[in-house]
Design a protein around this motif. Structure first.
Motif, PDB file in Angstrom:
ATOM      1  N   ASN B 158      -3.174 -15.577  20.725  1.00 27.64           N
ATOM      2  CA  ASN B 158      -3.530 -15.630  19.179  1.00 27.64           C
ATOM      3  C   ASN B 158      -4.971 -15.594  18.962  1.00 27.64           C
ATOM      4  N   ALA B 159      -5.413 -16.559  19.685  1.00 28.09           N
ATOM      5  CA  ALA B 159      -7.016 -16.981  19.598  1.00 28.09           C
ATOM      6  C   ALA B 159      -7.606 -15.925  20.302  1.00 28.09           C
ATOM      7  N   THR B 160      -7.399 -15.126  21.226  1.00 31.02           N
ATOM      8  CA  THR B 160      -8.392 -14.265  21.813  1.00 31.02           C
ATOM      9  C   THR B 160      -7.872 -12.707  21.405  1.00 31.02           C
ATOM     10  N   ASN B 161      -6.761 -12.778  20.449  1.00 25.83           N
ATOM     11  CA  ASN B 161      -6.270 -11.247  20.061  1.00 25.83           C
ATOM     12  C   ASN B 161      -5.955 -10.417  21.277  1.00 25.83           C
ATOM     13  N   THR B 162      -5.026 -11.082  22.105  1.00 23.45           N
ATOM     14  CA  THR B 162      -4.732 -10.296  23.126  1.00 23.45           C
ATOM     15  C   THR B 162      -3.246 -10.806  23.392  1.00 23.45           C
ATOM     16  N   ASN B 163      -2.640 -10.285  24.463  1.00 28.59           N
ATOM     17  CA  ASN B 163      -1.126 -10.748  24.512  1.00 28.59           C
ATOM     18  C   ASN B 163      -0.846 -11.606  25.647  1.00 28.59           C
ATOM     19  N   LEU B 164       0.479 -12.026  25.480  1.00 26.38           N
ATOM     20  CA  LEU B 164       0.900 -13.071  26.762  1.00 26.38           C
ATOM     21  C   LEU B 164       0.747 -12.569  28.122  1.00 26.38           C
ATOM     22  N   ASN B 165       0.847 -11.401  28.579  1.00 29.96           N
ATOM     23  CA  ASN B 165       0.553 -10.812  29.620  1.00 29.96           C
ATOM     24  C   ASN B 165      -1.066 -10.945  30.208  1.00 29.96           C
ATOM     25  N   THR B 166      -1.722 -10.843  29.355  1.00 29.92           N
ATOM     26  CA  THR B 166      -3.119 -10.644  29.548  1.00 29.92           C
ATOM     27  C   THR B 166      -3.612 -12.007  29.560  1.00 29.92           C
ATOM     28  N   VAL B 167      -3.099 -13.022  28.935  1.00 29.78           N
ATOM     29  CA  VAL B 167      -3.500 -14.485  29.136  1.00 29.78           C
ATOM     30  C   VAL B 167      -2.777 -14.873  30.481  1.00 29.78           C
ATOM     31  N   LYS B 168      -1.559 -14.681  30.639  1.00 28.15           N
ATOM     32  CA  LYS B 168      -1.158 -14.996  31.853  1.00 28.15           C
ATOM     33  C   LYS B 168      -1.908 -14.317  33.077  1.00 28.15           C
ATOM     34  N   SER B 169      -2.190 -13.306  33.024  1.00 28.13           N
ATOM     35  CA  SER B 169      -3.075 -12.618  34.270  1.00 28.13           C
ATOM     36  C   SER B 169      -4.675 -13.131  34.252  1.00 28.13           C
ATOM     37  N   ARG B 170      -5.108 -13.415  33.140  1.00 34.19           N
ATOM     38  CA  ARG B 170      -6.529 -13.833  33.037  1.00 34.19           C
ATOM     39  C   ARG B 170      -6.597 -15.314  33.666  1.00 34.19           C
ATOM     40  N   ILE B 171      -5.909 -16.269  33.295  1.00 35.27           N
ATOM     41  CA  ILE B 171      -5.680 -17.521  33.724  1.00 35.27           C
ATOM     42  C   ILE B 171      -5.418 -17.414  35.223  1.00 35.27           C
ATOM     43  N   ALA B 172      -4.631 -16.685  35.636  1.00 31.64           N
ATOM     44  CA  ALA B 172      -4.222 -16.685  37.174  1.00 31.64           C
ATOM     45  C   ALA B 172      -5.558 -16.294  37.825  1.00 31.64           C
ATOM     46  N   ARG B 173      -6.102 -15.188  37.238  1.00 32.54           N
ATOM     47  CA  ARG B 173      -7.238 -14.593  38.320  1.00 32.54           C
ATOM     48  C   ARG B 173      -8.441 -15.660  37.976  1.00 32.54           C
ATOM     49  N   ALA B 174      -8.450 -16.302  36.855  1.00 34.76           N
ATOM     50  CA  ALA B 174      -9.635 -17.319  37.016  1.00 34.76           C
ATOM     51  C   ALA B 174      -9.611 -18.365  37.732  1.00 34.76           C
ATOM     52  N   ARG B 175      -8.328 -18.963  37.927  1.00 39.89           N
ATOM     53  CA  ARG B 175      -7.986 -19.929  38.957  1.00 39.89           C
ATOM     54  C   ARG B 175      -8.088 -19.492  40.316  1.00 39.89           C
ATOM     55  N   GLU B 176      -7.944 -18.250  40.705  1.00 40.49           N
ATOM     56  CA  GLU B 176      -8.141 -17.754  42.000  1.00 40.49           C
ATOM     57  C   GLU B 176      -9.608 -17.557  42.175  1.00 40.49           C
ATOM     58  N   LYS B 177     -10.221 -17.071  41.313  1.00 39.56           N
ATOM     59  CA  LYS B 177     -11.961 -17.150  41.579  1.00 39.56           C
ATOM     60  C   LYS B 177     -12.236 -18.475  41.818  1.00 39.56           C
ATOM     61  N   LEU B 178     -11.811 -19.568  40.983  1.00 37.33           N
ATOM     62  CA  LEU B 178     -12.500 -20.809  41.102  1.00 37.33           C
ATOM     63  C   LEU B 178     -11.853 -21.322  42.403  1.00 37.33           C
ATOM     64  N   GLN B 179     -10.717 -21.115  42.616  1.00 44.47           N
ATOM     65  CA  GLN B 179     -10.129 -21.461  44.024  1.00 44.47           C
ATOM     66  C   GLN B 179     -10.876 -21.301  45.277  1.00 44.47           C
ATOM     67  N   ILE B 180     -11.618 -19.778  45.064  1.00 41.10           N
ATOM     68  CA  ILE B 180     -12.069 -19.374  46.365  1.00 41.10           C
ATOM     69  C   ILE B 180     -13.397 -20.117  46.220  1.00 41.10           C
ATOM     70  N   SER B 181     -14.183 -19.999  45.138  1.00 37.71           N
ATOM     71  CA  SER B 181     -15.692 -20.654  45.113  1.00 37.71           C
ATOM     72  C   SER B 181     -15.595 -22.014  45.251  1.00 37.71           C
ATOM     73  N   LEU B 182     -14.613 -22.794  45.064  1.00 33.43           N
ATOM     74  CA  LEU B 182     -14.425 -24.303  44.942  1.00 33.43           C
ATOM     75  C   LEU B 182     -13.662 -24.879  46.373  1.00 33.43           C
ATOM     76  N   LYS B 183     -13.468 -23.950  47.273  1.00 33.63           N
ATOM     77  CA  LYS B 183     -12.507 -24.434  48.348  1.00 33.63           C
ATOM     78  C   LYS B 183     -12.967 -25.533  48.996  1.00 33.63           C
ATOM     79  N   ASN B 184     -14.252 -25.528  49.167  1.00 29.39           N
ATOM     80  CA  ASN B 184     -14.787 -26.837  50.051  1.00 29.39           C
ATOM     81  C   ASN B 184     -14.483 -28.251  49.276  1.00 29.39           C
ATOM     82  N   TYR B 185     -14.321 -27.955  47.924  1.00 32.62           N
ATOM     83  CA  TYR B 185     -14.070 -29.285  47.254  1.00 32.62           C
ATOM     84  C   TYR B 185     -12.578 -29.664  46.619  1.00 32.62           C
ATOM     85  N   ILE B 186     -11.633 -28.881  47.515  1.00 34.24           N
ATOM     86  CA  ILE B 186     -10.171 -29.067  46.908  1.00 34.24           C
ATOM     87  C   ILE B 186      -9.527 -29.717  48.250  1.00 34.24           C
TER      88      ILE B 186
END
Ligand SMILES: [Zn+2]
Lengths: 156, 186
Positions: B158-186
């Protein structure tokens, strides 16, 4: 149509979003005949499937799946090593970011409450009426009283 | 003094003109509002002003909030509007940097420190901060809403004017990106 053009359409073909039955048929036939495009098609399906898996693991972490999907992901995490590793990595990154943000939040020392209640003219209601003017008035009265008394007594 | 009340209870009381509850509510949410704006905006410029603006709007319109349960996502709307307004204002000023400007971005870690004690920053924290700020805006926004504000996918959609699938996919991809760039700290 050449192979490069076909490859560009495959994503839409997989999702049934071409909205063109003839084109759909044309691509189906091409995939049967062309090994190169067929291989590309299979890779694309794998990639899409992998993305879907990552998305459902991520949503599972957030408790945002239907109970049916959630049970399926749970089963996969238990039985499949790749799934389990992906789940662990995404969970860790999620709590890392969450902890980071709560630390940041905790370290914000600014307090805007007094300022905004003053701006909103609500300070009196929130903090009660200030006694400062009354206290000043009392001191002034006492001071004047003492002054008059001094004058009266010593007759300066 | 009654403390440690839930936000929802404070909202209910504040709506009944309980000014102590209102004060406590402001104190309780101001840090989150500040941190949200800081990470949306990517720099400390104007964050104090924007935070005050959000809190003032919140206090002014609190009586119009129908469901106290929806307080968090309602407050998020106020904060997002202020953020998008500030972007629009910046775009009208040619001397300001654009949001994705690289030079400006690289200065950011040093700019933190006025309200936030510099000493608490470990190497890992600096790196996490950098990588969050490094995310493309549509990824950064969903990560802030999810991991900082704790909003549900539906509220984020609702807040981003998108749908559930977009939110689901963006959160997953953002986490993947962070996981890759922060893998030395995990
Ligand atoms: Zn081909």
């Amino acid at each position: 149509m050449n192979c490069e053009q076909i490859k560009k359409l495959l994503y839409f073909y997989i999702y049934d979003e071409l909205n063109n039955p003839e084109l759909d048929e044309y691509i189906s036939l091409h995939l049967e005949e062309c090994d190169e495009c067929y291989e590309f098609y299979e890779d694309l399906i794998d990639e899409i499937q992998e993305n879907k898996n990552i998305e459902s693991i991520s949503a599972y972490i957030d408790n945002e799946l239907s109970s049916k999907d959630s049970i399926q992901v749970k089963k996969n995490i238990i039985s499949n090593k790749n799934f389990r590793e992906e789940f662990e990595k995404l969970s860790e990154v999620s709590s890392l970011i969450k902890n980071f943000f709560s630390k940041q939040e905790y370290n914000v020392k600014n307090d805007y409450s007094k300022l905004i209640f003053r701006k909103l003219d609500l300070a009196e209601k929130v903090y009660g009426k200030s006694l400062f003017p009354e206290i000043v008035a009392i001191f002034v009265v006492i001071f004047i009283g003492l002054f008059i008394a001094t004058v009266a007594i010593f007759g300066i | 003094m009654q403390t440690y009340k839930s936000v929802e209870q404070l909202v209910v009381n504040a709506q009944k003109n309980d000014y102590k509850a209102l004060e406590e509510l402001v104190k309780k949410v101001q840090r989150k509002v500040y941190t949200t704006l800081l990470y949306l905006n990517k720099s400390e410029d104007n964050i104090s002003d924007m935070t005050q603006e959000a809190l003032i709007k919140m206090v002014k319109s609190l009586s119009s909030l129908k469901s106290p349960k929806a307080f968090n996502s309602w407050l998020n709307h106020i904060v997002m509007n202020i953020f998008y307004d500030s972007i629009r204002k910046k775009q009208h000023k040619p001397e300001m940097y654009s949001i994705e400007d690289d030079d400006r971005f690289h200065q950011i870690p040093d700019k933190f420190g006025l309200p936030i004690d510099k000493a608490i920053y470990s190497e890992a924290d600096k790196k996490i901060q950098k990588e969050i700020l490094n995310l493309p805006e549509h990824f950064r926004v969903v990560i802030i809403m999810r991991e900082l504000q704790g909003l549900s996918y539906e509220e984020i959609a609702n807040a981003t004017n998108t749908n559930l699938n977009t939110v689901k996919s963006r959160i997953a991809r953002a986490r993947e990106k962070l996981q890759i760039s922060l893998k030395n700290y995990i």
